[in-house]
Design an enzyme around this catalytic site. Sequence first.
Site, short mmCIF file in Angstrom:
data_model
loop_
_atom_site.label_atom_id
_atom_site.label_comp_id
_atom_site.label_asym_id
_atom_site.label_seq_id
_atom_site.Cartn_x
_atom_site.Cartn_y
_atom_site.Cartn_z
N SER A 63 0.80 -1.24 0.00
CA SER A 63 0.00 0.00 0.00
C SER A 63 0.82 1.28 0.00
O SER A 63 0.27 2.37 -0.20
CB SER A 63 -0.92 0.03 1.22
N LYS A 66 0.35 3.40 -2.96
CA LYS A 66 -0.91 4.13 -3.24
C LYS A 66 -0.74 5.66 -3.39
O LYS A 66 -1.28 6.23 -4.33
CB LYS A 66 -1.95 3.80 -2.16
N TYR A 189 -3.22 -3.59 -10.25
CA TYR A 189 -3.04 -3.03 -8.91
C TYR A 189 -2.16 -3.95 -8.05
O TYR A 189 -1.27 -3.50 -7.33
CB TYR A 189 -4.43 -2.82 -8.27
N TYR A 241 -5.40 4.72 7.68
CA TYR A 241 -6.72 4.06 7.75
C TYR A 241 -7.45 4.38 9.07
O TYR A 241 -7.56 5.53 9.44
CB TYR A 241 -6.58 2.54 7.58
N VAL A 259 1.23 -3.72 4.05
CA VAL A 259 1.14 -4.98 4.80
C VAL A 259 2.40 -5.84 4.75
O VAL A 259 2.48 -6.83 5.46
CB VAL A 259 -0.03 -5.89 4.36
#
Length: 424
Positions: A63, A66, A189, A241, A259
């Site tokens: 992530s 992103k 992705y 998050y 992660v």
Amino acid sequence: MRSPLPDYLTEVLEACVDDSGALADYIPELAKADPDRFALTLVTAEGAIYSVGDDDTEFTIQSVSKPFVYGLALQERGFDQVLDVIDVEPSGEAFNEVSLERNTGRPLNPMINAGALAAHALVLHGRRPEEAVESIRSLLSSLAGRDLVIDEKVATSELGTAYRNVALANLLRGYEVFEDDPDEIVEGYIRQCSVTVTTKDLALMAATLAAGGVQPVSGEQIFSRDVVRQVLSVMTTCGMYDAAGDWLSTVGIPAKSGVSGGIIGILPGQLGIAAYSPRLDEHGTSVQGVAAFGRLSRDMNLHLMDAPIVAHSVVRRKRVWGEGDDAVTVLELQGDLQFTSAEVLVRAVVDEPPATKRLAFDLSLVRAILPVGRRMLLEMIGRLHRDGLEVVVVDPDGHLPEPDTGYGFRPRVYASQDEMEARS
Ligand code: DON
């Protein structure tokens, strides 16, 4: 003398050792990581690199990709089109939650998986899937300053269990958030998430955002300043998050976690930080990484809300030379001229007007002037001129090119106080 910084960073690593948390196993390949790896890298906006621990260990970016892909979408498609497709509101939910706007299906932000799939779709649109992945790999490589590769084993492993992402992509397609094939988006992705990095790579990527989009080693302007501002704003509110509020109040550094155990943090204008340690907490964030960031923030006063006290020192020295009508008051300024320092300057002149008929602003030690600082300085010069003062500027670095006050008056500009003295 050896720089104390690497020793200090080693101390941080040692102090943050903690074997709690668990490896991500919903992507089977990630569960094979060595749980004890721990690395920390700092890169300043000027490109100085300080790195300790297992900083050559490679792991997949996950992530942490992103924010950069969101930046690419903004740069390629423009703000309006991107904001139409992805909102910028914190979801307060886990990274893989179905956090979509009611009725429209618009993902709440680009840091959660739903928004990241939509950002990938924006980059993909009009391209072949492998071209989109290549443009992302190539962007991440320029940010890291070396050619990065995709770990196909991790990508295949994630693709085999990507039930939630497949569901999300189909839902987004159903809402017509994008028109492309949802399977292509998920695959692209996941390959984006499988680009392999070290903490040095991540810290250089972070430092590029810290330096307003300029990669600090190559000097390449990779993102525009507007794109960087947008990316950092969204990272600040959504990057962690469902722990975003806790993170911002305790650590106070815009950040993004992944992660596989990587975390990046950015202090605008100052530095990029990256940590790696694969054991994760309940939010999917590295346990030791969180501890290291907390420690750095406290020890080094890196909290974004710890405002530096800069404004008071804008007038470095005030002196008067010459006599009678020839006497000139010189205000030697220093630092950065932004709103608050310009306000301090204006107040200094209003509260203690010059006792001479001539006034000089010496900008030799000024590092940067923001547009607001320039406007306030020129407005002040115009008003002083209207009040009958002769105002000049010493500006060797050209902070005020062709200074127009808007009062029908352009002050004379000199390269030094010596030149001003010789020519007046
Ligand atoms: O989509 C996924 O689930 C992973 N490829 C990335 C998730 C991730 O890194 C969440 N961050 N902590």
